[in-house]
Design a protein around this motif. Structure first.
Motif, PDB file in Angstrom:
ATOM      1  N   GLY A  46       0.375  -1.194   0.430  1.00 34.53           N
ATOM      2  CA  GLY A  46      -0.175   0.057  -0.084  1.00 34.53           C
ATOM      3  C   GLY A  46       0.740   1.118  -0.132  1.00 34.53           C
ATOM      4  N   ILE A  47       2.006   1.091  -0.820  1.00 37.51           N
ATOM      5  CA  ILE A  47       2.469   2.215  -0.439  1.00 37.51           C
ATOM      6  C   ILE A  47       2.318   3.342  -2.067  1.00 37.51           C
ATOM      7  CG2 ILE A  47       5.122   3.924  -1.150  1.00 37.51           C
ATOM      8  CD1 ILE A  47       5.855   1.431   0.530  1.00 37.51           C
ATOM      9  N   LYS A  48       2.500   4.490  -0.923  1.00 37.75           N
ATOM     10  CA  LYS A  48       1.817   5.317  -2.631  1.00 37.75           C
ATOM     11  C   LYS A  48       3.099   5.990  -3.046  1.00 37.75           C
ATOM     12  CE  LYS A  48      -2.322   7.449  -0.250  1.00 37.75           C
ATOM     13  NZ  LYS A  48      -2.543   8.462   0.469  1.00 37.75           N
ATOM     14  N   THR A  49       3.271   6.127  -4.544  1.00 36.30           N
ATOM     15  CA  THR A  49       3.971   6.478  -5.405  1.00 36.30           C
ATOM     16  C   THR A  49       3.420   7.805  -6.273  1.00 36.30           C
ATOM     17  OG1 THR A  49       3.904   4.872  -6.997  1.00 36.30           O
ATOM     18  CG2 THR A  49       5.592   4.454  -5.617  1.00 36.30           C
ATOM     19  N   MET A  67       7.143   5.147 -12.881  1.00 33.95           N
ATOM     20  CA  MET A  67       8.118   6.289 -12.553  1.00 33.95           C
ATOM     21  C   MET A  67       8.954   5.228 -11.103  1.00 33.95           C
ATOM     22  SD  MET A  67       9.779   8.156 -10.375  1.00 33.95           S
ATOM     23  CE  MET A  67       8.162   9.352  -9.506  1.00 33.95           C
ATOM     24  N   PRO A  68       9.510   4.565 -10.434  1.00 34.58           N
ATOM     25  CA  PRO A  68      10.200   4.124  -9.788  1.00 34.58           C
ATOM     26  C   PRO A  68      10.748   3.081 -10.529  1.00 34.58           C
ATOM     27  CG  PRO A  68       8.051   4.631  -8.862  1.00 34.58           C
ATOM     28  CD  PRO A  68       7.338   4.911  -9.876  1.00 34.58           C
ATOM     29  N   GLN A  84       4.424  10.615  -1.107  1.00 31.87           N
ATOM     30  CA  GLN A  84       3.955  10.177  -2.917  1.00 31.87           C
ATOM     31  C   GLN A  84       5.481  10.394  -3.153  1.00 31.87           C
ATOM     32  OE1 GLN A  84       1.364  10.837  -5.779  1.00 31.87           O
ATOM     33  NE2 GLN A  84      -0.170  10.466  -4.127  1.00 31.87           N
ATOM     34  N   GLY A  85       6.372  11.426  -3.027  1.00 31.01           N
ATOM     35  CA  GLY A  85       7.845  11.366  -3.417  1.00 31.01           C
ATOM     36  C   GLY A  85       8.250  10.718  -2.527  1.00 31.01           C
ATOM     37  N   LEU A 116      10.834   6.883  -4.272  1.00 31.64           N
ATOM     38  CA  LEU A 116      12.310   6.695  -4.307  1.00 31.64           C
ATOM     39  C   LEU A 116      12.448   5.503  -3.528  1.00 31.64           C
ATOM     40  CD1 LEU A 116      14.060  10.170  -3.059  1.00 31.64           C
ATOM     41  CD2 LEU A 116      13.810   9.061  -4.907  1.00 31.64           C
ATOM     42  N   PHE A 117      11.262   5.361  -2.591  1.00 30.59           N
ATOM     43  CA  PHE A 117      11.446   3.575  -1.577  1.00 30.59           C
ATOM     44  C   PHE A 117      11.271   3.334  -2.303  1.00 30.59           C
ATOM     45  CE2 PHE A 117       9.329   0.768   0.904  1.00 30.59           C
ATOM     46  CZ  PHE A 117      10.364   0.161   1.367  1.00 30.59           C
ATOM     47  N   VAL A 118      10.390   2.689  -3.360  1.00 32.52           N
ATOM     48  CA  VAL A 118       9.848   1.987  -3.974  1.00 32.52           C
ATOM     49  C   VAL A 118      11.112   1.463  -4.887  1.00 32.52           C
ATOM     50  CG1 VAL A 118       8.563   0.997  -6.022  1.00 32.52           C
ATOM     51  CG2 VAL A 118       7.066   1.641  -3.981  1.00 32.52           C
ATOM     52  N   ALA A 119      11.660   3.101  -5.434  1.00 30.79           N
ATOM     53  CA  ALA A 119      12.753   2.762  -6.992  1.00 30.79           C
ATOM     54  C   ALA A 119      13.780   2.397  -6.513  1.00 30.79           C
ATOM     55  CB  ALA A 119      12.908   4.580  -7.054  1.00 30.79           C
ATOM     56  N   THR A 120      14.482   2.619  -4.647  1.00 36.19           N
ATOM     57  CA  THR A 120      15.554   1.588  -4.302  1.00 36.19           C
ATOM     58  C   THR A 120      15.422   0.602  -3.768  1.00 36.19           C
ATOM     59  OG1 THR A 120      15.906   4.322  -2.429  1.00 36.19           O
ATOM     60  CG2 THR A 120      16.782   2.450  -2.186  1.00 36.19           C
TER      61      THR A 120
END
Length: 502
Positions: free
Chosen positions: A327-330, A335-336, A439-440, A444-448
């Motif tokens: 349930g993490i918002k991006t 984009m991640p 969201q930002g 970044l967390f999902v991208a990492t």
């Protein structure tokens, strides 16, 4: 109500197909399941030397054909000689020829072998014909006594051969065996006694593999035919088990080396053990004409391109799991994933710093553009140009200050960055700073996390070398697409409803 059985059947089929295809590829094509796996190979040099008589010369040399070893590379060095590799009834042979040669001659054959571990006994549907043998009068009765002694203690042809080998090889030999060995070598006597009983047998020549050995010779061994198979016998050492370090060079009961037009011929072997990449070896041994879905058949430029493209499904899987299950918002759906691809080129720390700097500067300039009341297409175009300018400025500054890591910032997807800045700016105006940070930061967390998964050596090895894994990824994405329950991060919203349990 529509049943979900076909859907689950499709997911199961994709996962089973992907895993099965990957296992098949690893076993059938020897593609290693573990990245960086090493295997041992043997480089063997055969030096054929003889003295030419000044007349036409033809040299026939047997080549190895052993299921326990697979030929990776073979080549020859024979200046002035013609060469042909022939498949004959006696196996593969290299034939050198020249119209005229004088004096000492040297020919070289080099082969690189990979152990396969398949020490299968050769098979034949029909037993070979055994020619009658003859004995001198002084040996005939003695040979019959030896045969009778071994025959009584055996149950079949194979056990008879074992008993006969023990009689020949034991230290306290009988007088009959000693008499026969005075005229025959152990292998020759063994074969002759077997043929006396109509049991097919033949001489084979093997090479003991030992690292950094030179001037080695082939040793003779015996193969005995029984029940459709040829069985290995080491009469000299009284063993029927074939050692793992033995390469059977010639096994068709023919000469190893034939020289016409020369004398004093001999062949010596040198060997060296090496470590090779198991993946590189599998690629080298791959048949380019086979119906195999291998990206290694593509040019190197396309291979490099696909190594990046095939990582995207891993990033997609991470995004789907973190958004649907956690349930993490991006900011933006995928984009991640593109940011994670950029991180692979720039490194994680450099990518994070560069991304934050570009987005921060872009948001400040975008806030000014919002006061100009531009059309959407013009505003987005202006943001793209501004992003390119920001990246150019940061790159020049990094170069001036000697920060080589900053030069990699050009790998960021500029169009995606421009849309990210546009979306965050609109979100700032509509929802406030908190939602932008949520969201930002989520992006970044999902991208990492996606970067950590995509940069894993194991992941990169599997997605490129085992294309069936993408069917497994597709099945997992479809399966998570059916999830309609609460996200894990949403459970805290309902915690007060649970109350305190008494």
């Amino acid at each position: 109500m529509q049943t979900r059985t076909p859907f689950y059947a499709l997911v199961a089929a994709l996962i089973i197909l992907g895993i099965g295809a990957s296992i098949y590829r690893g076993i059938e094509h020897d593609v290693p399941f573990v990245p960086g796996e090493q295997l041992k190979s043997w480089s063997i040099d055969a030096k054929v030397s003889f003295r030419a008589k000044g007349e036409p010369v033809e040299v026939s040399f047997s080549l190895p054909s052993d299921p326990a070893f697979e030929i990776l590379v073979e080549n020859t060095t024979s200046p002035g000689y013609g060469l042909s590799i022939q498949d004959t009834d006696q196996g593969r042979r290299a034939v050198w020829s020249v119209r005229e040669a004088y004096g000492n001659q040297q020919l070289y054959y080099k082969v690189t072998l990979i152990p396969t571990g398949l020490q299968r006994n050769p098979t034949e549907q029909e037993a070979p014909k055994v020619r009658p043998v003859s004995w001198p009068d002084t040996e005939a009765d003695v040979a019959q006594q030896v045969l009778a002694d071994a025959w009584e203690r055996s149950a079949n042809n194979l056990s008879f051969a074992n008993q006969l080998m023990q009689l020949i090889s034991e230290q306290n030999r009988s007088q009959n065996i000693s008499l026969l060995l005075s005229n025959y070598s152990p292998n020759s006597l063994f074969i002759k006694l077997l043929k006396e009983q109509k049991i097919p047998a033949r001489i084979v020549h093997g090479l003991h593999l030992e690292d950094q050995r030179r001037r080695q010779q082939l040793e003779p061994y015996v193969e005995v035919f029984s029940q459709g198979h040829w069985h290995f016998f080491d009469v000299k050492r009284n063993k029927q088990t074939r050692p793992n370090d033995l390469l059977l060079w010639e096994r068709e009961d023919s000469s190893v080396l034939d020289v016409v037009g020369g004398s004093k011929s001999q062949v010596n072997f040198s060997m060296l053990q090496e470590s090779r990449s198991a993946l590189s070896t599998a690629i080298d041994m791959m048949d380019p004409k086979s119906f195999d879905f291998s990206l290694y058949q593509l040019p190197l430029e396309e291979q490099s391109l696909f190594k990046g493209i095939l990582l995207i499904p891993i990033g997609v899987l991470v995004v789907v799991f973190l958004r649907v299950i956690i349930g993490i918002k991006t900011s933006g759906t995928f984009m991640p994933v593109l940011i994670a691809l950029a991180f692979i080129q720039t490194s994680l720390v450099t990518g994070l710093v560069g991304f934050l700097l570009i987005v921060a500067c872009g948001l400040m300039i975008r806030s000014y553009l919002s006061h100009l009341n531009l059309l959407l297409i013009s505003r987005i175009s202006a943001v793209i140009i501004v992003v390119i300018g920001i990246i150019g400025v940061f790159t020049l500054l990094s170069y001036k200050f000697g920060l080589s890591e900053g030069l990699t910032i050009t790998f960021f997807p500029m169009i995606i960055l421009a849309w990210t800045i546009e979306r965050m700016s609109i979100l700032w105006e509509e929802e406030g700073v908190k939602e932008v940070v949520v969201q930002g930061g989520g992006s970044l967390f999902v991208a990492t996390i996606a970067y950590l998964a995509m940069s894993s050596v194991w992941v990169q090895h599997w997605v490129f070398n085992f294309l069936g894994m993408h069917a497994v990824i597709l099945g997992l994405v479809l399966l998570m697409g059916q999830y309609t329950g609460y996200r894990l991060l949403e459970l805290k919203r309902f915690k007060p409803l649970a109350g305190d349990k008494q």
